[in-house]
Design a protein around this motif. Sequence first.
Motif, mmCIF file in Angstrom:
data_model
loop_
_atom_site.group_PDB
_atom_site.id
_atom_site.type_symbol
_atom_site.label_atom_id
_atom_site.label_comp_id
_atom_site.label_asym_id
_atom_site.label_seq_id
_atom_site.Cartn_x
_atom_site.Cartn_y
_atom_site.Cartn_z
ATOM 1 N N ASN A 1 6.420 3.466 2.884
ATOM 2 C CA ASN A 1 5.063 2.972 2.605
ATOM 3 C C ASN A 1 4.513 3.437 1.263
ATOM 4 N N THR A 2 4.054 2.483 0.484
ATOM 5 C CA THR A 2 3.408 2.767 -0.800
ATOM 6 C C THR A 2 1.904 2.771 -0.573
ATOM 7 N N THR A 3 1.235 3.825 -1.016
ATOM 8 C CA THR A 3 -0.184 3.972 -0.726
ATOM 9 C C THR A 3 -0.932 4.556 -1.914
ATOM 10 N N THR A 4 -2.257 4.459 -1.872
ATOM 11 C CA THR A 4 -3.091 4.989 -2.950
ATOM 12 C C THR A 4 -3.067 6.515 -2.920
ATOM 13 N N TYR A 5 -2.911 7.119 -4.086
ATOM 14 C CA TYR A 5 -2.770 8.573 -4.189
ATOM 15 C C TYR A 5 -4.095 9.254 -4.488
ATOM 16 N N VAL A 6 -4.345 10.344 -3.773
ATOM 17 C CA VAL A 6 -5.561 11.111 -3.988
ATOM 18 C C VAL A 6 -5.548 11.750 -5.380
ATOM 19 N N GLU A 7 -4.348 11.884 -5.969
ATOM 20 C CA GLU A 7 -4.247 12.420 -7.328
ATOM 21 C C GLU A 7 -4.929 11.524 -8.354
ATOM 22 N N SER A 8 -5.306 10.316 -7.931
ATOM 23 C CA SER A 8 -6.076 9.437 -8.815
ATOM 24 C C SER A 8 -7.375 10.117 -9.244
ATOM 25 N N SER B 1 -5.187 2.533 -14.445
ATOM 26 C CA SER B 1 -4.043 2.207 -13.592
ATOM 27 C C SER B 1 -2.919 1.543 -14.380
ATOM 28 N N VAL B 2 -3.278 0.699 -15.318
ATOM 29 C CA VAL B 2 -2.267 0.031 -16.138
ATOM 30 C C VAL B 2 -1.452 1.062 -16.917
ATOM 31 N N VAL B 3 -2.130 2.077 -17.449
ATOM 32 C CA VAL B 3 -1.432 3.141 -18.189
ATOM 33 C C VAL B 3 -0.480 3.895 -17.258
ATOM 34 N N VAL B 4 -0.926 4.199 -16.048
ATOM 35 C CA VAL B 4 -0.067 4.881 -15.071
ATOM 36 C C VAL B 4 1.155 4.026 -14.763
ATOM 37 N N ALA B 5 0.943 2.724 -14.582
ATOM 38 C CA ALA B 5 2.047 1.807 -14.275
ATOM 39 C C ALA B 5 3.080 1.793 -15.403
ATOM 40 N N LEU B 6 2.616 1.781 -16.632
ATOM 41 C CA LEU B 6 3.528 1.775 -17.777
ATOM 42 C C LEU B 6 4.328 3.082 -17.835
ATOM 43 N N MET B 7 3.709 4.188 -17.463
ATOM 44 C CA MET B 7 4.412 5.467 -17.453
ATOM 45 C C MET B 7 5.503 5.479 -16.385
ATOM 46 N N PHE B 8 5.233 4.870 -15.244
ATOM 47 C CA PHE B 8 6.251 4.793 -14.202
ATOM 48 C C PHE B 8 7.441 3.945 -14.669
ATOM 49 N N VAL B 9 7.173 2.878 -15.377
ATOM 50 C CA VAL B 9 8.256 2.047 -15.908
ATOM 51 C C VAL B 9 9.077 2.843 -16.912
ATOM 52 N N ALA B 10 8.387 3.571 -17.787
ATOM 53 C CA ALA B 10 9.082 4.370 -18.807
ATOM 54 C C ALA B 10 9.929 5.474 -18.191
ATOM 55 N N ALA C 1 2.704 -1.810 -7.834
ATOM 56 C CA ALA C 1 1.498 -1.693 -7.007
ATOM 57 C C ALA C 1 0.313 -1.181 -7.825
ATOM 58 N N THR C 2 0.568 -0.205 -8.695
ATOM 59 C CA THR C 2 -0.505 0.356 -9.518
ATOM 60 C C THR C 2 -1.002 -0.667 -10.538
ATOM 61 N N LEU C 3 -0.078 -1.429 -11.116
ATOM 62 C CA LEU C 3 -0.468 -2.468 -12.066
ATOM 63 C C LEU C 3 -1.335 -3.523 -11.379
ATOM 64 N N PHE C 4 -0.947 -3.928 -10.181
ATOM 65 C CA PHE C 4 -1.727 -4.922 -9.439
ATOM 66 C C PHE C 4 -3.109 -4.369 -9.103
ATOM 67 N N MET C 5 -3.175 -3.093 -8.721
ATOM 68 C CA MET C 5 -4.459 -2.455 -8.427
ATOM 69 C C MET C 5 -5.372 -2.512 -9.656
ATOM 70 N N PHE D 1 -7.152 3.503 -9.671
ATOM 71 C CA PHE D 1 -6.356 4.147 -8.628
ATOM 72 C C PHE D 1 -4.873 3.890 -8.867
ATOM 73 N N ALA D 2 -4.047 4.893 -8.580
ATOM 74 C CA ALA D 2 -2.600 4.761 -8.722
ATOM 75 C C ALA D 2 -1.947 4.834 -7.357
ATOM 76 N N LEU D 3 -0.842 4.131 -7.213
ATOM 77 C CA LEU D 3 -0.140 4.074 -5.929
ATOM 78 C C LEU D 3 1.313 4.501 -6.098
ATOM 79 N N ALA D 4 1.885 5.015 -4.995
ATOM 80 C CA ALA D 4 3.291 5.411 -4.963
ATOM 81 C C ALA D 4 3.674 5.604 -3.495
ATOM 82 N N PRO D 5 4.958 5.720 -3.195
ATOM 83 C CA PRO D 5 5.359 6.004 -1.814
ATOM 84 C C PRO D 5 4.646 7.253 -1.301
ATOM 85 N N GLY D 6 4.014 7.122 -0.140
ATOM 86 C CA GLY D 6 3.168 8.193 0.367
ATOM 87 C C GLY D 6 3.932 9.364 0.957
#
Length: 444
Positions: free
Chosen positions: A313-320, A334-343, A74-78, A86-91
């Motif tokens: 539900n996966t939603t945008t995080y205010v921690e962004s 956001s791409v960097v955040v997405a890569l960190m989640f994968v790692a 979701a974050t990568l797509f954003m 913006f980064a996303l995760a389960p709310g």
Amino acid sequence: MKEESAISNASGNGLDRFFALTENGTDVKTEVLAGLTTFVTMAYILFVNPNILEAAGMDKGAVFMATALASAAATLFMGVFANYPFALAPGMGLNAFFAYVMVGSMGLPWQTALGAVFLSGIIAVIVTLTGLRELLIKAIPVSLKHAVGAGIGLFIAFIGLVNSGMVVASEATLVDLGDFTQPSTLLATIGLIIMAVFVAKGVKGGILISILITSIIGIPMEVTQLPANIISTPPSIAPGFLKLDLAGALKFSMFPVIFSLFFADLFDTIGTFVGVASRTGMIDEQGNLKRGNKALFADSLGTVIGSLLGTSNTTTYVESAAGVSVGGRTGLTSVVVALMFVASVILSPIALAVPGAAVAPALIMVGVFMASSLNEINFSDFSEAFPAFITAVAMPLTYSISYGLALGFIAYSVLKLLTGKGKEVHWVMYILTILFILYFAFIR
């Protein structure tokens, strides 16, 4: 050396063109730092979400994988589609509603609950693509929007207090103070103090750091069980992957639940978008989000992706906002955040070893953050204050976001109508009120 420099420059120029870095007054180094900052501040979800959804009977390892992968996708797509930092995760809040209300109180199978999450995401996608989102936002009064956020916050905090053992059931008074001599309750209390201090001092990643410290303190207290390895092969996602039950979720009795999921997610997203985007120059002179529909579409699609993978539900995080505060301005953050989640998937033993006592304080803290929206309600106007109060208080007291939402909507429409202010109520609110009354009269 010259060849390497040329390749690096070409790569940098490519990123600059794709994400419009120069146009947005940023560069690759700043965006990478912003992405790492955002990830650290929200990585606690990797520890918290598996603990919460395990209470719904879901496989903890599978939920961990679903959390990491749904957040990454979701974050990568954003970042790539909307070019938003913006980064996303389960709310938080919605995962508690999923586990403790939909599955716990209502007795739904978690597969049916996942189906409801999927449908709420589909509704969000349709509403965004058709422009109905603006109508819904306009129809629902501001006081109720703030009340929903505050109510969910109070509800989350109550769940955190119960899970920690600080609050327990009582036949005489319904609830009572827990036994703080119990190791898990004592550990949760210590964790809450540590977390409150970190947050008050503005420590970046304070929630994550305090969860880790609390887990370590729990080792000699025999609350935390050490994992055999720190790094291991990622757990299987199979137990939760594509296990949603759409047929069960399509029953008419599920409408209020799906409705609650959709609106709670919608209000949370709008608030986060406006709050974070205001710091990035992404809001135009009319107060509209630039490329807002793309970003909202990405957010809505995140819920659909998450439900298929096996999470709430996966939603945008205010921690962004943490990444934005250090200069993040484009989707590269956001791409960097997405890569960190994968790692992070290789660190599953650490995440799965975190005890519930270390996670409960995070629920209480998030509840505090969300309850602050009570400040935005005009309590000097009783016709606004009363429905808002009913909405916020009913959620924790009925142990249901959907009941609080329904009672608040009914109270607002009826009070306005009977006090000669019926014209202030949008026609959509009257339709929703009638539907909620029919639900309480014939279905519940």
